[in-house]
Design a protein around this motif. Structure first.
Motif, PDB file in Angstrom:
ATOM      1  N   TYR A   3      11.980  37.782  58.450  1.00 28.52           N
ATOM      2  CA  TYR A   3      13.014  37.074  59.203  1.00 28.52           C
ATOM      3  C   TYR A   3      13.257  37.787  60.525  1.00 28.52           C
ATOM      4  O   TYR A   3      13.398  39.016  60.574  1.00 28.52           O
ATOM      5  CB  TYR A   3      14.312  37.004  58.398  1.00 28.52           C
ATOM      6  CG  TYR A   3      15.402  36.271  59.121  1.00 28.52           C
ATOM      7  CD1 TYR A   3      15.370  34.881  59.243  1.00 28.52           C
ATOM      8  CD2 TYR A   3      16.466  36.960  59.693  1.00 28.52           C
ATOM      9  CE1 TYR A   3      16.371  34.211  59.913  1.00 28.52           C
ATOM     10  CE2 TYR A   3      17.478  36.296  60.360  1.00 28.52           C
ATOM     11  CZ  TYR A   3      17.416  34.915  60.468  1.00 28.52           C
ATOM     12  OH  TYR A   3      18.401  34.247  61.137  1.00 28.52           O
ATOM     13  N   VAL A   4      13.309  36.990  61.619  1.00 23.44           N
ATOM     14  CA  VAL A   4      13.614  37.518  62.945  1.00 23.44           C
ATOM     15  C   VAL A   4      15.011  37.048  63.306  1.00 23.44           C
ATOM     16  O   VAL A   4      15.308  35.843  63.284  1.00 23.44           O
ATOM     17  CB  VAL A   4      12.593  37.011  63.989  1.00 23.44           C
ATOM     18  CG1 VAL A   4      12.929  37.525  65.376  1.00 23.44           C
ATOM     19  CG2 VAL A   4      11.180  37.410  63.582  1.00 23.44           C
ATOM     20  N   ARG A   5      15.891  38.001  63.625  1.00 18.26           N
ATOM     21  CA  ARG A   5      17.264  37.643  63.984  1.00 18.26           C
ATOM     22  C   ARG A   5      17.303  36.967  65.353  1.00 18.26           C
ATOM     23  O   ARG A   5      16.425  37.183  66.179  1.00 18.26           O
ATOM     24  CB  ARG A   5      18.128  38.900  64.011  1.00 18.26           C
ATOM     25  CG  ARG A   5      18.312  39.478  62.626  1.00 18.26           C
ATOM     26  CD  ARG A   5      19.293  40.595  62.640  1.00 18.26           C
ATOM     27  NE  ARG A   5      18.686  41.755  63.341  1.00 18.26           N
ATOM     28  CZ  ARG A   5      19.309  42.904  63.532  1.00 18.26           C
ATOM     29  NH1 ARG A   5      20.541  43.052  63.119  1.00 18.26           N
ATOM     30  NH2 ARG A   5      18.726  43.888  64.133  1.00 18.26           N
ATOM     31  N   PRO A   6      18.332  36.171  65.593  1.00 21.77           N
ATOM     32  CA  PRO A   6      18.431  35.543  66.922  1.00 21.77           C
ATOM     33  C   PRO A   6      18.616  36.625  67.987  1.00 21.77           C
ATOM     34  O   PRO A   6      19.286  37.636  67.757  1.00 21.77           O
ATOM     35  CB  PRO A   6      19.661  34.649  66.819  1.00 21.77           C
ATOM     36  CG  PRO A   6      20.346  35.019  65.560  1.00 21.77           C
ATOM     37  CD  PRO A   6      19.396  35.764  64.705  1.00 21.77           C
ATOM     38  N   HIS A   7      17.973  36.410  69.147  1.00 18.70           N
ATOM     39  CA  HIS A   7      18.046  37.402  70.219  1.00 18.70           C
ATOM     40  C   HIS A   7      17.753  36.752  71.572  1.00 18.70           C
ATOM     41  O   HIS A   7      17.348  35.588  71.650  1.00 18.70           O
ATOM     42  CB  HIS A   7      17.052  38.546  69.949  1.00 18.70           C
ATOM     43  CG  HIS A   7      15.613  38.093  69.918  1.00 18.70           C
ATOM     44  ND1 HIS A   7      15.044  37.527  68.809  1.00 18.70           N
ATOM     45  CD2 HIS A   7      14.641  38.124  70.868  1.00 18.70           C
ATOM     46  CE1 HIS A   7      13.779  37.231  69.065  1.00 18.70           C
ATOM     47  NE2 HIS A   7      13.512  37.588  70.326  1.00 18.70           N
ATOM     48  N   TYR A   8      17.930  37.524  72.631  1.00 12.41           N
ATOM     49  CA  TYR A   8      17.599  37.082  73.989  1.00 12.41           C
ATOM     50  C   TYR A   8      16.345  37.827  74.445  1.00 12.41           C
ATOM     51  O   TYR A   8      16.215  39.038  74.246  1.00 12.41           O
ATOM     52  CB  TYR A   8      18.738  37.386  74.968  1.00 12.41           C
ATOM     53  CG  TYR A   8      19.929  36.484  74.783  1.00 12.41           C
ATOM     54  CD1 TYR A   8      19.964  35.242  75.412  1.00 12.41           C
ATOM     55  CD2 TYR A   8      21.003  36.880  74.002  1.00 12.41           C
ATOM     56  CE1 TYR A   8      21.056  34.410  75.248  1.00 12.41           C
ATOM     57  CE2 TYR A   8      22.098  36.046  73.829  1.00 12.41           C
ATOM     58  CZ  TYR A   8      22.111  34.814  74.460  1.00 12.41           C
ATOM     59  OH  TYR A   8      23.188  33.978  74.301  1.00 12.41           O
ATOM     60  N   ARG A   9      15.448  37.091  75.065  1.00 13.19           N
ATOM     61  CA  ARG A   9      14.248  37.704  75.619  1.00 13.19           C
ATOM     62  C   ARG A   9      14.575  38.388  76.935  1.00 13.19           C
ATOM     63  O   ARG A   9      15.676  38.258  77.469  1.00 13.19           O
ATOM     64  CB  ARG A   9      13.172  36.639  75.856  1.00 13.19           C
ATOM     65  CG  ARG A   9      12.619  36.068  74.573  1.00 13.19           C
ATOM     66  CD  ARG A   9      11.473  35.134  74.885  1.00 13.19           C
ATOM     67  NE  ARG A   9      10.957  34.551  73.652  1.00 13.19           N
ATOM     68  CZ  ARG A   9      10.450  33.340  73.567  1.00 13.19           C
ATOM     69  NH1 ARG A   9      10.358  32.563  74.635  1.00 13.19           N
ATOM     70  NH2 ARG A   9      10.005  32.890  72.414  1.00 13.19           N
ATOM     71  N   ARG A  10      13.593  39.090  77.502  1.00  7.97           N
ATOM     72  CA  ARG A  10      13.803  39.773  78.777  1.00  7.97           C
ATOM     73  C   ARG A  10      14.088  38.797  79.916  1.00  7.97           C
ATOM     74  O   ARG A  10      14.766  39.136  80.867  1.00  7.97           O
ATOM     75  CB  ARG A  10      12.579  40.607  79.142  1.00  7.97           C
ATOM     76  CG  ARG A  10      12.447  41.826  78.276  1.00  7.97           C
ATOM     77  CD  ARG A  10      11.313  42.680  78.739  1.00  7.97           C
ATOM     78  NE  ARG A  10      11.189  43.848  77.875  1.00  7.97           N
ATOM     79  CZ  ARG A  10      10.239  44.725  77.935  1.00  7.97           C
ATOM     80  NH1 ARG A  10       9.290  44.579  78.841  1.00  7.97           N
ATOM     81  NH2 ARG A  10      10.211  45.738  77.123  1.00  7.97           N
ATOM     82  N   ASP A  11      13.529  37.598  79.802  1.00  7.23           N
ATOM     83  CA  ASP A  11      13.761  36.592  80.859  1.00  7.23           C
ATOM     84  C   ASP A  11      15.021  35.777  80.591  1.00  7.23           C
ATOM     85  O   ASP A  11      15.206  34.704  81.140  1.00  7.23           O
ATOM     86  CB  ASP A  11      12.536  35.685  81.012  1.00  7.23           C
ATOM     87  CG  ASP A  11      12.215  34.909  79.740  1.00  7.23           C
ATOM     88  OD1 ASP A  11      12.862  35.143  78.702  1.00  7.23           O
ATOM     89  OD2 ASP A  11      11.303  34.067  79.796  1.00  7.23           O
ATOM     90  N   ASP A  12      15.911  36.280  79.716  1.00  9.12           N
ATOM     91  CA  ASP A  12      17.206  35.686  79.380  1.00  9.12           C
ATOM     92  C   ASP A  12      17.120  34.345  78.670  1.00  9.12           C
ATOM     93  O   ASP A  12      18.063  33.560  78.698  1.00  9.12           O
ATOM     94  CB  ASP A  12      18.092  35.542  80.640  1.00  9.12           C
ATOM     95  CG  ASP A  12      18.554  36.901  81.142  1.00  9.12           C
ATOM     96  OD1 ASP A  12      18.669  37.821  80.307  1.00  9.12           O
ATOM     97  OD2 ASP A  12      18.782  37.022  82.351  1.00  9.12           O
ATOM     98  N   THR A  13      16.027  34.055  77.990  1.00  9.10           N
ATOM     99  CA  THR A  13      15.961  32.850  77.159  1.00  9.10           C
ATOM    100  C   THR A  13      16.410  33.225  75.753  1.00  9.10           C
ATOM    101  O   THR A  13      16.148  34.331  75.263  1.00  9.10           O
ATOM    102  CB  THR A  13      14.537  32.269  77.113  1.00  9.10           C
ATOM    103  OG1 THR A  13      13.633  33.259  76.661  1.00  9.10           O
ATOM    104  CG2 THR A  13      14.119  31.752  78.470  1.00  9.10           C
ATOM    105  N   TYR A  14      17.077  32.314  75.085  1.00  8.45           N
ATOM    106  CA  TYR A  14      17.630  32.554  73.761  1.00  8.45           C
ATOM    107  C   TYR A  14      16.604  32.130  72.709  1.00  8.45           C
ATOM    108  O   TYR A  14      15.982  31.070  72.799  1.00  8.45           O
ATOM    109  CB  TYR A  14      18.925  31.753  73.584  1.00  8.45           C
ATOM    110  CG  TYR A  14      19.554  31.938  72.223  1.00  8.45           C
ATOM    111  CD1 TYR A  14      20.195  33.114  71.882  1.00  8.45           C
ATOM    112  CD2 TYR A  14      19.513  30.909  71.281  1.00  8.45           C
ATOM    113  CE1 TYR A  14      20.777  33.282  70.645  1.00  8.45           C
ATOM    114  CE2 TYR A  14      20.094  31.069  70.035  1.00  8.45           C
ATOM    115  CZ  TYR A  14      20.723  32.252  69.719  1.00  8.45           C
ATOM    116  OH  TYR A  14      21.299  32.427  68.492  1.00  8.45           O
ATOM    117  N   VAL A  15      16.430  32.955  71.672  1.00  9.94           N
ATOM    118  CA  VAL A  15      15.522  32.657  70.563  1.00  9.94           C
ATOM    119  C   VAL A  15      16.370  32.567  69.305  1.00  9.94           C
ATOM    120  O   VAL A  15      17.113  33.483  68.974  1.00  9.94           O
ATOM    121  CB  VAL A  15      14.454  33.761  70.403  1.00  9.94           C
ATOM    122  CG1 VAL A  15      13.528  33.457  69.240  1.00  9.94           C
ATOM    123  CG2 VAL A  15      13.655  33.940  71.674  1.00  9.94           C
TER     124      VAL A  15
END
Length: 122
Positions: A3-15
């Motif tokens: 499981y991958v927790r929700p996070h923000y990428r370096r380019d500020d996109t939300y996952v």
């Protein structure tokens, strides 16, 4: 799967949180299983012995394999090592005869008085 927790990428996109596959998907579709290409096995020089499959003390499984025998091991098995000494001692014990195990020194005979129990006279 992990499981991958929700996070923000370096380019500020939300996952969003999601389950990720452990292995990445292959680029080509799988139509038939791949066949393993047999590797050439090294040929040991000299005599060998087979080691059966077993488990080590740390739990590692060891597959069965052939192992080279050292010249020292061959010498011990052939009798020039410790086995020759055992044979020599056995032949020495047989050649000395049945009288060799008595407690009297060689060349002496026990006297009659020593072998007869002493009687007490009042």
């Amino acid at each position: 799967m992990s499981y991958v927790r929700p996070h923000y990428r370096r380019d500020d996109t939300y996952v969003k949180g999601h389950n990720r596959r452990t292995r990445p998907r292959t680029a080509q579709p799988r139509t038939a299983p791949r066949r393993a290409i047999p590797r050439p096995r090294p040929v040991p020089a000299g005599p060998t012995t087979y080691v059966r499959p077993h488990y080590r003390s740390d739990g590692t499984r060891v597959r069965g394999h052939h192992r080279s025998i050292s010249p020292r091991t061959i010498a011990v098995v052939a009798g020039t090592g410790g086995g020759g000494l055992l044979l020599f001692l056995l032949l020495l014990a047989l050649a000395s005869g049945p009288g060799a195990s008595s407690k009297a020194p060689a060349g002496t005979t026990p006297s009659h008085a020593a072998s007869v129990p002493a009687t007490h006279h009042p």
